[in-house]
Design a protein around this motif. Structure first.
Motif, PDB file in Angstrom:
ATOM      1  N   GLY A 160      34.040 -26.330  17.719  1.00 20.57           N
ATOM      2  CA  GLY A 160      33.797 -24.900  17.592  1.00 20.57           C
ATOM      3  C   GLY A 160      32.330 -24.550  17.689  1.00 20.57           C
ATOM      4  O   GLY A 160      31.954 -23.580  18.369  1.00 20.57           O
ATOM      5  N   TRP A 188      38.005 -32.561   9.236  1.00 19.49           N
ATOM      6  CA  TRP A 188      37.581 -31.358   9.975  1.00 19.49           C
ATOM      7  C   TRP A 188      36.379 -31.577  10.893  1.00 19.49           C
ATOM      8  O   TRP A 188      35.991 -30.652  11.612  1.00 19.49           O
ATOM      9  N   ASP A 231      35.685 -33.136  13.730  1.00 17.43           N
ATOM     10  CA  ASP A 231      35.840 -32.917  15.174  1.00 17.43           C
ATOM     11  C   ASP A 231      36.060 -31.435  15.490  1.00 17.43           C
ATOM     12  O   ASP A 231      35.508 -30.908  16.465  1.00 17.43           O
ATOM     13  N   SER A 232      36.869 -30.765  14.674  1.00 18.01           N
ATOM     14  CA  SER A 232      37.142 -29.348  14.918  1.00 18.01           C
ATOM     15  C   SER A 232      35.888 -28.504  14.740  1.00 18.01           C
ATOM     16  O   SER A 232      35.613 -27.589  15.533  1.00 18.01           O
ATOM     17  N   GLU A 259      38.432 -24.841  14.315  1.00 14.40           N
ATOM     18  CA  GLU A 259      37.586 -24.792  15.513  1.00 14.40           C
ATOM     19  C   GLU A 259      37.252 -23.354  15.882  1.00 14.40           C
ATOM     20  O   GLU A 259      36.096 -23.027  16.200  1.00 14.40           O
ATOM     21  N   PRO A 316      43.413 -27.725  12.573  1.00 10.32           N
ATOM     22  CA  PRO A 316      42.322 -28.058  13.502  1.00 10.32           C
ATOM     23  C   PRO A 316      41.950 -26.932  14.461  1.00 10.32           C
ATOM     24  O   PRO A 316      40.772 -26.664  14.684  1.00 10.32           O
ATOM     25  N   LYS A 317      42.930 -26.252  15.047  1.00  9.52           N
ATOM     26  CA  LYS A 317      42.624 -25.185  15.995  1.00  9.52           C
ATOM     27  C   LYS A 317      42.025 -23.970  15.290  1.00  9.52           C
ATOM     28  O   LYS A 317      41.109 -23.319  15.814  1.00  9.52           O
TER      29      LYS A 317
END
Length: 347
Positions: free
Chosen positions: A207, A200, A202-203, A177, A173-174
């Motif tokens: 971003g 993916w 939300d990520s 993003e 996720p990070k």
């Protein structure tokens, strides 16, 4: 959508590149040259640049830890130069097995390092005198860490482009993003259109909310969907079982396998554990047999033309902009014909 494909790790490179000219004529837009722990991608990309005219050429991928940030930037600028502005810098963290086992360096801070490498590369390509003070990279090296003689330098040559596209291979996720915020493109693997948003969405949204408006829209290019078109080809999905079992079961240890984690997020938790247990115990054929048929179907483009057309539409509707495929024809002519067909379906 654009159409891409990857070169094989295997031998026969000169023959493969000769065939690549036919794929280029058939409508292929971009070719990815992998590296992993095989031959380096850079020497091969230079050769491909000399043998093609229109294709974009991408590293797929250069690993973050295998080169200094400035060497990555210099190499990308050099490949962009010899290809007349057709190079795409694909980067990614790979995994601890390769980074620590092959390169002998710690696998740490992949998200932070990716961000800093992107920032450093763009400074180099703009021909700024390079001064960078990050958490992971400090350039020039501070006096306390060396001779104290380092000084800010800038790239001698004038790059073909001061903004070479950067694609980031990312699953977590990070990292996803960060790719959506900073990179020109994002490359996931085993992309399942029907489940992508839940994994993916939300990520990507987070971003993109921070994305510099000077950047183009994010190019989404999953790697890699097996491709076969015909009324009697669905059995070819079985050919993808060993590769999926390798990634789900063997590309990492228990509790540290990004591909296994992805399949769990897709809803196959029990299957992912069983595949990993079998693979790590040496029962590779059993692991391959355990890969769910619905996963094989959802991540591939195999079936009658009308069905593949529906799958292409599903990839497009989920946000894919470059369709990276592996044509499964028995002969070179059949594979070229598959590229022509998928080009028509994606147009």
């Amino acid at each position: 959508m654009r159409i891409g494909m990857s070169l094989s790790y295997a031998g026969g490179f000169a023959e493969t590149v000769t065939e690549l000219a036919d794929y280029e004529k058939a409508g292929l837009d971009i070719v990815f040259v992998p590296e992993a722990y095989s031959f380096d991608a850079v020497s091969q990309l230079g050769y491909v640049a000399a043998r093609t005219e229109r294709l974009q050429l991408a590293s797929g991928i250069m690993q973050l830890y295998s080169r200094t940030p400035t060497l990555t930037a210099m190499t990308a600028a050099g490949l962009d130069y010899v290809s007349d502005g057709r190079f795409v810098l694909g980067i990614g963290a790979s995994g601890p097995q390769v980074i620590e086992g092959w390169h002998g360096v710690p696998y740490d801070a992949p998200v932070g390092r990716t961000r800093e490498i992107i920032e450093i590369c763009r400074k180099v390509w703009r021909r700024e005198r390079l001064e960078y003070a990050g958490r992971h990279y400090t350039i020039p090296l501070p006096p306390g860490q060396g001779t104290g003689l380092g000084k800010p330098l800038k790239l001698i040559n004038h790059p073909v482009r001061e903004r070479i596209p950067i694609f980031v291979a990312a699953l977590g996720p990070k990292n996803v993003e960060m790719a959506a915020e900073l990179a020109e493109g994002w490359e996931p693997i085993w992309y399942f259109p029907a489940k992508a948003a839940s994994v993916w969405g939300d990520s990507l949204a987070a971003g993109k909310a921070k994305r510099d408006p000077s950047l183009p829209p994010l190019d989404v290019m999953p790697a890699t969907a097996s491709l076969a078109i015909g009324d009697d080809v669905t059995g070819l999905r079985e050919l993808t079982r060993p590769a999926q079992a390798l990634y789900i079961g063997g590309m990492g240890a228990r509790g540290r396998n990004f591909y296994n984690d992805l399949v769990v997020k897709y809803g196959y938790e029990a299957e992912a554990k069983a595949i990993q247990d079998a693979y790590l115990d040496g029962r590779k054929d059993e692991a391959a047999a355990l890969v769910p048929a619905s996963l094989l179907e959802g991540t591939s483009l195999i079936g009658p033309r009308s069905y593949v057309a529906e799958r292409v539409a599903a990839f497009r509707e989920s946000g894919v902009t470059t369709l990276n495929v592996a044509p499964l024809g028995r002969t070179h002519a059949e594979r070229v014909a598959l590229i022509e067909q998928i080009r028509d379906l994606a147009a």
